[in-house]
Scaffold this active site. Structure first.
Site, PDB file in Angstrom:
ATOM      1  N   SER A   1     -39.206  -1.344  20.458  1.00  0.00           N
ATOM      2  CA  SER A   1     -38.450  -1.923  19.562  1.00  0.00           C
ATOM      3  C   SER A   1     -38.260  -0.985  18.610  1.00  0.00           C
ATOM      4  CB  SER A   1     -39.273  -3.091  18.919  1.00  0.00           C
ATOM      5  OG  SER A   1     -38.875  -3.987  17.962  1.00  0.00           O
TER       6      SER A   1
ATOM      7  N   TYR B   1     -47.512  -5.876  15.627  1.00  0.00           N
ATOM      8  CA  TYR B   1     -46.461  -5.553  16.419  1.00  0.00           C
ATOM      9  C   TYR B   1     -45.872  -4.416  16.789  1.00  0.00           C
ATOM     10  CZ  TYR B   1     -42.084  -6.647  18.924  1.00  0.00           C
ATOM     11  OH  TYR B   1     -40.928  -6.610  19.845  1.00  0.00           O
TER      12      TYR B   1
END
Length: 250
Positions: free
Chosen positions: A141, A155
């Site tokens: 990501s 995250y």
């Protein structure tokens, strides 16, 4: 781009990027292994994959659990006797920061799925991928290089770790003919925010990109197929960003 008779293992394949990737590989003639915790969603994806040709192998498993991850790889080899492509796509989002006191809770849960499971599945798959001179694609990501919000720092840390693991694995496996790459999507229409918890402080509704668009999962799936195929035979240890220009303005 044909993947006829290639065996492709995809974690987190019941929805979003994983589901789109399973369908695209099925269209190209691959034997697809769909792995996830949500059996109902997997069956729907499997039916769509089968409509393109081959019936996929559906395995219900939580890849953050070591025994379930090992069983999933074992079932794949028992069924197909080989493995050509591993797609580490399973990922979750949990909210927590230093002030609210939930950062360790979020960190432990997120790291178990987003990073540790990817490392474990890779270690289990490597002996088989060496035999086929296969390929690994890790779904990372842009959060791995950009702090989207303090609420999702756990995250971000997991994806930064996945990026570095990708490079280390690529270096180690290059001499065996196994390529390892990552893809870092920006905003994508998936259910990751809905699955993050009862409160959704972050979602796609207020995210702006220079191109004015948010990606469909199939766009990331196309990149997975490219990196897995012969057209990318000289590419390893790379991280492909597909973010509609998000990082340019953030």
């Amino acid at each position: 781009m044909s993947f006829k008779n290639k065996v492709v293992f995809i974690s987190g394949a019941s929805s979003g990027i994983g589901a789109a990737t399973a369908k695209e590989f099925s269209k190209e003639g691959a034997y697809v292994v769909i792995v996830d915790r949500n059996e109902t969603k997997m069956e729907k994806v499997a039916a769509e994959c089968e409509s393109y040709g081959k019936k996929p192998l559906v395995i219900k498993a939580d890849v953050s659990e070591d025994d379930e991850a090992k069983a999933a790889i074992d079932k794949t080899i028992q069924k197909f006797e080989k493995l050509d492509i591993l797609v580490n796509n399973a990922g979750i989002l949990r909210y927590g920061n230093l002030i609210d006191g939930r950062i360790l809770e979020a960190y432990d849960e997120v790291m178990a799925t987003n990073l540790r499971a990817a490392i474990h599945l890779t270690s289990l798959a490597v002996p088989h991928l060496i035999k086929t001179k296969g390929s690994i694609v890790n779904i990372s990501s842009i959060a791995g290089s950009h702090v989207v919000s303090p609420l999702v720092v756990a995250y971000s840390v997991s994806k930064a770790g996945l990026n570095h693991f990708t490079r280390g694995a690529a270096l180690e496996l290059a001499s065996y003919g196994v390529r390892v790459n990552a893809i870092s999507p920006g905003p994508v229409y998936t259910d990751i925010y809905e699955n993050a918890g009862p409160v959704h402080p972050i979602d796609n509704s207020n995210i702006e990109t220079p191109l004015g668009t948010i990606s469909d999962p199939i766009e990331i799936a196309h990149l997975v197929l490219f990196l897995s195929g012969d057209k990318a035979k000289a590419i390893t240890g790379s991280n492909y960003v597909s973010d509609n220009g998000y990082l340019l303005s953030h």
